[in-house]
Scaffold this active site. Sequence first.
Site, PDB file in Angstrom:
ATOM      1  N   GLU A 136      -0.943   0.072  -7.495  1.00  0.00           N
ATOM      2  CA  GLU A 136      -1.263  -1.360  -7.530  1.00  0.00           C
ATOM      3  C   GLU A 136      -2.389  -1.615  -8.527  1.00  0.00           C
ATOM      4  O   GLU A 136      -3.346  -0.846  -8.604  1.00  0.00           O
ATOM      5  CB  GLU A 136      -1.691  -1.853  -6.146  1.00  0.00           C
ATOM      6  N   CYS A 174      -5.808  -7.360   5.908  1.00  0.00           N
ATOM      7  CA  CYS A 174      -6.606  -8.288   5.097  1.00  0.00           C
ATOM      8  C   CYS A 174      -6.048  -9.697   5.177  1.00  0.00           C
ATOM      9  O   CYS A 174      -4.846  -9.906   5.226  1.00  0.00           O
ATOM     10  CB  CYS A 174      -6.685  -7.796   3.660  1.00  0.00           C
ATOM     11  N   SER A 221      -1.229  -5.693  -6.107  1.00  0.00           N
ATOM     12  CA  SER A 221      -1.575  -5.994  -4.726  1.00  0.00           C
ATOM     13  C   SER A 221      -1.125  -7.410  -4.402  1.00  0.00           C
ATOM     14  O   SER A 221      -1.056  -8.273  -5.291  1.00  0.00           O
ATOM     15  CB  SER A 221      -3.086  -5.867  -4.533  1.00  0.00           C
ATOM     16  N   CYS A 247      -0.315  -2.404   8.125  1.00  0.00           N
ATOM     17  CA  CYS A 247      -0.648  -2.522   6.706  1.00  0.00           C
ATOM     18  C   CYS A 247       0.528  -2.200   5.797  1.00  0.00           C
ATOM     19  O   CYS A 247       1.610  -1.863   6.242  1.00  0.00           O
ATOM     20  CB  CYS A 247      -1.884  -1.699   6.396  1.00  0.00           C
ATOM     21  N   ASP A 248       0.238  -2.218   4.501  1.00  0.00           N
ATOM     22  CA  ASP A 248       1.216  -2.487   3.450  1.00  0.00           C
ATOM     23  C   ASP A 248       2.524  -1.700   3.504  1.00  0.00           C
ATOM     24  O   ASP A 248       3.592  -2.269   3.568  1.00  0.00           O
ATOM     25  CB  ASP A 248       0.565  -2.258   2.090  1.00  0.00           C
ATOM     26  N   LYS A 249       2.450  -0.371   3.439  1.00  0.00           N
ATOM     27  CA  LYS A 249       3.686   0.411   3.314  1.00  0.00           C
ATOM     28  C   LYS A 249       4.243   0.827   4.661  1.00  0.00           C
ATOM     29  O   LYS A 249       5.385   1.294   4.747  1.00  0.00           O
ATOM     30  CB  LYS A 249       3.432   1.658   2.456  1.00  0.00           C
ATOM     31  N   ASP A 294      -4.418   0.711   1.556  1.00  0.00           N
ATOM     32  CA  ASP A 294      -4.314   0.497   0.117  1.00  0.00           C
ATOM     33  C   ASP A 294      -5.647   0.106  -0.511  1.00  0.00           C
ATOM     34  O   ASP A 294      -5.953   0.492  -1.641  1.00  0.00           O
ATOM     35  CB  ASP A 294      -3.279  -0.590  -0.183  1.00  0.00           C
TER      36      ASP A 294
END
Length: 547
Positions: A437, A187, A463, A119-121, A78
């Site tokens: 985001e 992150c 985010s 990570c995110d998704k 992202d």
Amino acid sequence: MISNNIKVGVERAPHRSLLKANGLTDNDLKKPLIGIANSFNEIAPGHVELQTIARAVKDGVLAAGGTPIEFNTIGVCDGIAMGHEGMKYSLVSREIVADSVEIMTKAHCFDGLVFIPNCDKIVPGMLMAAARLNLPAIFVSGGPMLSIDGTDLSSVFEAVGRYKVGNCTDEELTTLENNACPTCGSCSGMFTANSMNCLCEALGMALSGNGTIPAVYSARKRLAKAAGEQVMELVKKNICPRDIMTEAGFRNALTIDMALGCSTNSVLHLAAIMHEAHVSFDYLKTLNEISEITPNLCNLAPAGPHHMQELDTDGGVYGVMNEVRELLDLKAMTVTGKSVGENLEGRKIKENGTVRPFNNPYSKNGGLAVLFGNIALDGAVVKRSAVAPEMLKHSGPARVFDSEESAIEAIYGGKIKKGDVVVIRYEGPSGGPGMREMLAPTSAIAGMGLDKDVALITDGRFSGATRGAAIGHISPEASHGGTIAYVKDGDTIHIDIPNYSISLDVSEDELKKRKSEAKERVAPQLTGYLARYVKVVSSADTGAIIS
């Protein structure tokens, strides 16, 4: 065993021949086949080391008597995709991750699954697949990166804002650029990736440490081996995701979401996972009810100065769960084969400032809130633990933009003043498409020193690194005729986070007039996957799912 469908009988000789072409032996084929769904790639720093995690997982599966078979999924970074057209592909990738795991698993008859996201998704996409397939499964992420001197990716985004107003030099910006992301891993703050990896523990789908052990620690490899071994126990006992992802499990996850101060994206993703798990209750109303009684015990970036390595040292997710155990369903099942209550025995926090005790929280309410009002009839989400106290209640004139880019141009151009409410619309799941985001505009506002004076609302997302009065997921979205489509510059918007309210100070008669006079918006010309996605994606309040 499900895998017997491709292994047993004279008719399966061709299948066995192909499996043996991969180096599998007759002895290997007598054992359960365990799919290792790995999201390794060489573009996302959270995923670049996942081959090491997969090797450890496979060692664990082998040690416990299974045959591991690895396959891969896609995984968008992202942070790299952010701020341009690439971000339109982030949320939509969640569905492809889920679908690809389903396809590989159904086609090849695995008996169990180990998921390796980071990570995110990718985390929610894999959780959706686990719930959909309902085979014995366990999660082990790649872990967060370290933070040096308290900096992280959001520090760099905000430094860009400072640079634009002359408060950051070229040398300072370069130093941050070179040091904010010092290792592999997701992150380092309580951003979306780490939020979802922590919630895997709270939901019961991962072992203790999944969300917090840094990527570069050897303990991460040991955790991966343990996950590989434990999936064999789940196969043996036939403990499946829907035995774990129950209403009780999701309520526990929401409680820990509030206590940790997780990303607003967690609201979107948990709704989508619930859909796949066939769990249904008044989700957004329940979130606010849980937030009312759950104290926020953590002050992790972007809300505060702490990072994941400190949470890990000071008790981790299980330590936080133990602090709020009176609010949890302790009988809920987990991938350990034990209940939540059994898992929490002996777990404690260290009071070093990262986690506060139940009776001395950072705030008496949870980290997230869902706001309702005439501009968000179906809800909007804010990370209130990252909002300055003076902005919890705010009224101001709207400054309206029909895209993220036009808003950023105005912010950097000094056209946003103290007291304004920046409105960014046509960025929802359908209108964007892809619900981008808005870290760049919120970081610009924070970097320019306006985060205690300016609010931002959008039908897009934020985010997990966003801080300030940033209110997203406005539903219905603009492209579906939501009120946000008819806001004009200068309209007064009232925000009251403690009372879960957001409203546009415009009469119903005036809104009807605006709707009748509105010109039809020319939708962007789309091709490929986005063109298909926009036709079928649901609203943010239902998780932006494809059903």
